[in-house]
Design a protein around this motif. Structure first.
Motif, PDB file in Angstrom:
ATOM      1  N   ALA A 246       0.830  -1.208   0.000  1.00  0.00           N
ATOM      2  CA  ALA A 246       0.000   0.000   0.000  1.00  0.00           C
ATOM      3  C   ALA A 246       0.866   1.260   0.000  1.00  0.00           C
ATOM      4  O   ALA A 246       0.598   2.212  -0.734  1.00  0.00           O
ATOM      5  CB  ALA A 246      -0.935  -0.007   1.201  1.00  0.00           C
ATOM      6  N   LEU A 247       1.905   1.258   0.816  1.00  0.00           N
ATOM      7  CA  LEU A 247       2.791   2.425   0.881  1.00  0.00           C
ATOM      8  C   LEU A 247       3.570   2.614  -0.417  1.00  0.00           C
ATOM      9  O   LEU A 247       3.772   3.749  -0.862  1.00  0.00           O
ATOM     10  CB  LEU A 247       3.743   2.297   2.071  1.00  0.00           C
ATOM     11  CG  LEU A 247       3.077   2.366   3.444  1.00  0.00           C
ATOM     12  CD1 LEU A 247       4.098   2.088   4.536  1.00  0.00           C
ATOM     13  CD2 LEU A 247       2.387   3.693   3.664  1.00  0.00           C
ATOM     14  N   GLU A 248       3.990   1.513  -1.030  1.00  0.00           N
ATOM     15  CA  GLU A 248       4.685   1.605  -2.314  1.00  0.00           C
ATOM     16  C   GLU A 248       3.766   2.228  -3.366  1.00  0.00           C
ATOM     17  O   GLU A 248       4.191   3.061  -4.156  1.00  0.00           O
ATOM     18  CB  GLU A 248       5.159   0.228  -2.779  1.00  0.00           C
ATOM     19  CG  GLU A 248       6.392  -0.266  -2.070  1.00  0.00           C
ATOM     20  CD  GLU A 248       7.629   0.569  -2.372  1.00  0.00           C
ATOM     21  OE1 GLU A 248       7.812   1.030  -3.519  1.00  0.00           O
ATOM     22  OE2 GLU A 248       8.423   0.764  -1.432  1.00  0.00           O
ATOM     23  N   ASP A 249       2.509   1.839  -3.379  1.00  0.00           N
ATOM     24  CA  ASP A 249       1.557   2.405  -4.323  1.00  0.00           C
ATOM     25  C   ASP A 249       1.417   3.912  -4.107  1.00  0.00           C
ATOM     26  O   ASP A 249       1.433   4.686  -5.048  1.00  0.00           O
ATOM     27  CB  ASP A 249       0.198   1.719  -4.189  1.00  0.00           C
ATOM     28  CG  ASP A 249      -0.807   2.297  -5.157  1.00  0.00           C
ATOM     29  OD1 ASP A 249      -0.654   2.061  -6.376  1.00  0.00           O
ATOM     30  OD2 ASP A 249      -1.732   2.993  -4.709  1.00  0.00           O
ATOM     31  N   LEU A 250       1.289   4.317  -2.843  1.00  0.00           N
ATOM     32  CA  LEU A 250       1.184   5.746  -2.550  1.00  0.00           C
ATOM     33  C   LEU A 250       2.430   6.501  -2.970  1.00  0.00           C
ATOM     34  O   LEU A 250       2.341   7.603  -3.509  1.00  0.00           O
ATOM     35  CB  LEU A 250       0.937   5.943  -1.042  1.00  0.00           C
ATOM     36  CG  LEU A 250      -0.447   5.541  -0.552  1.00  0.00           C
ATOM     37  CD1 LEU A 250      -0.488   5.640   0.979  1.00  0.00           C
ATOM     38  CD2 LEU A 250      -1.523   6.412  -1.179  1.00  0.00           C
ATOM     39  N   LYS A 251       3.566   5.896  -2.749  1.00  0.00           N
ATOM     40  CA  LYS A 251       4.836   6.542  -3.115  1.00  0.00           C
ATOM     41  C   LYS A 251       4.899   6.770  -4.629  1.00  0.00           C
ATOM     42  O   LYS A 251       5.312   7.828  -5.088  1.00  0.00           O
ATOM     43  CB  LYS A 251       6.010   5.675  -2.654  1.00  0.00           C
ATOM     44  CG  LYS A 251       7.363   6.277  -2.948  1.00  0.00           C
ATOM     45  CD  LYS A 251       8.471   5.467  -2.326  1.00  0.00           C
ATOM     46  CE  LYS A 251       8.825   4.316  -3.204  1.00  0.00           C
ATOM     47  NZ  LYS A 251      10.018   3.587  -2.757  1.00  0.00           N
ATOM     48  N   HIS A 252       4.446   5.786  -5.405  1.00  0.00           N
ATOM     49  CA  HIS A 252       4.512   5.903  -6.860  1.00  0.00           C
ATOM     50  C   HIS A 252       3.446   6.816  -7.425  1.00  0.00           C
ATOM     51  O   HIS A 252       3.613   7.380  -8.500  1.00  0.00           O
ATOM     52  CB  HIS A 252       4.410   4.514  -7.500  1.00  0.00           C
ATOM     53  CG  HIS A 252       5.594   3.652  -7.231  1.00  0.00           C
ATOM     54  ND1 HIS A 252       6.863   3.960  -7.637  1.00  0.00           N
ATOM     55  CD2 HIS A 252       5.715   2.498  -6.519  1.00  0.00           C
ATOM     56  CE1 HIS A 252       7.707   3.031  -7.228  1.00  0.00           C
ATOM     57  NE2 HIS A 252       7.022   2.132  -6.536  1.00  0.00           N
ATOM     58  N   ARG A 253       2.356   7.003  -6.716  1.00  0.00           N
ATOM     59  CA  ARG A 253       1.292   7.896  -7.178  1.00  0.00           C
ATOM     60  C   ARG A 253       1.696   9.358  -7.054  1.00  0.00           C
ATOM     61  O   ARG A 253       1.236  10.192  -7.809  1.00  0.00           O
ATOM     62  CB  ARG A 253       0.017   7.689  -6.373  1.00  0.00           C
ATOM     63  CG  ARG A 253      -0.714   6.448  -6.683  1.00  0.00           C
ATOM     64  CD  ARG A 253      -1.920   6.337  -5.783  1.00  0.00           C
ATOM     65  NE  ARG A 253      -2.566   5.084  -5.917  1.00  0.00           N
ATOM     66  CZ  ARG A 253      -3.840   4.944  -6.261  1.00  0.00           C
ATOM     67  NH1 ARG A 253      -4.576   6.009  -6.467  1.00  0.00           N
ATOM     68  NH2 ARG A 253      -4.363   3.761  -6.365  1.00  0.00           N
ATOM     69  N   GLY A 254       2.488   9.683  -6.046  1.00  0.00           N
ATOM     70  CA  GLY A 254       2.845  11.073  -5.814  1.00  0.00           C
ATOM     71  C   GLY A 254       1.709  11.826  -5.157  1.00  0.00           C
ATOM     72  O   GLY A 254       0.685  11.270  -4.808  1.00  0.00           O
ATOM     73  N   LEU A 255       1.860  13.104  -5.015  1.00  0.00           N
ATOM     74  CA  LEU A 255       0.881  13.934  -4.333  1.00  0.00           C
ATOM     75  C   LEU A 255      -0.270  14.371  -5.232  1.00  0.00           C
ATOM     76  O   LEU A 255      -1.296  14.831  -4.755  1.00  0.00           O
ATOM     77  CB  LEU A 255       1.560  15.162  -3.723  1.00  0.00           C
ATOM     78  CG  LEU A 255       2.588  14.868  -2.634  1.00  0.00           C
ATOM     79  CD1 LEU A 255       3.262  16.167  -2.208  1.00  0.00           C
ATOM     80  CD2 LEU A 255       1.939  14.201  -1.440  1.00  0.00           C
ATOM     81  N   SER A 256      -0.128  14.273  -6.535  1.00  0.00           N
ATOM     82  CA  SER A 256      -1.140  14.792  -7.447  1.00  0.00           C
ATOM     83  C   SER A 256      -2.345  13.869  -7.615  1.00  0.00           C
ATOM     84  O   SER A 256      -3.387  14.291  -8.083  1.00  0.00           O
ATOM     85  CB  SER A 256      -0.524  15.054  -8.819  1.00  0.00           C
ATOM     86  OG  SER A 256      -0.032  13.845  -9.380  1.00  0.00           O
ATOM     87  N   ASP A 257      -2.233  12.607  -7.268  1.00  0.00           N
ATOM     88  CA  ASP A 257      -3.334  11.666  -7.473  1.00  0.00           C
ATOM     89  C   ASP A 257      -4.315  11.692  -6.354  1.00  0.00           C
ATOM     90  O   ASP A 257      -4.222  11.763  -5.269  1.00  0.00           O
ATOM     91  CB  ASP A 257      -2.808  10.242  -7.660  1.00  0.00           C
ATOM     92  CG  ASP A 257      -2.139  10.080  -9.022  1.00  0.00           C
ATOM     93  OD1 ASP A 257      -2.252  10.971  -9.847  1.00  0.00           O
ATOM     94  OD2 ASP A 257      -1.499   9.031  -9.212  1.00  0.00           O
TER      95      ASP A 257
END
Length: 50
Positions: free
Chosen positions: A39-50
């Motif tokens: 879950a954290l890896e997904d958030l990291k790859h999404r960035g702040l704009s998603d």
């Protein structure tokens, strides 16, 4: 100090808690991210704009 502020909850805060959602799994629920790391890896790859 934390033990004084939150009492028995301090054990959860300081040592964590392992929870297995057995009923949900028994009924076929599939988590998008089975682990916190995923879950954290997904958030990291999404960035702040998603």
């Amino acid at each position: 100090m934390i033990k004084t502020l939150v009492g028995e909850l301090s054990v959860v805060v300081l040592q964590g808690q392992r929870v297995i959602p057995q009923k949900a799994l028994d009924h076929g629920f599939q988590f998008t991210f089975p682990t916190l790391t995923q879950a954290l890896e997904d958030l990291k790859h999404r960035g702040l704009s998603d």
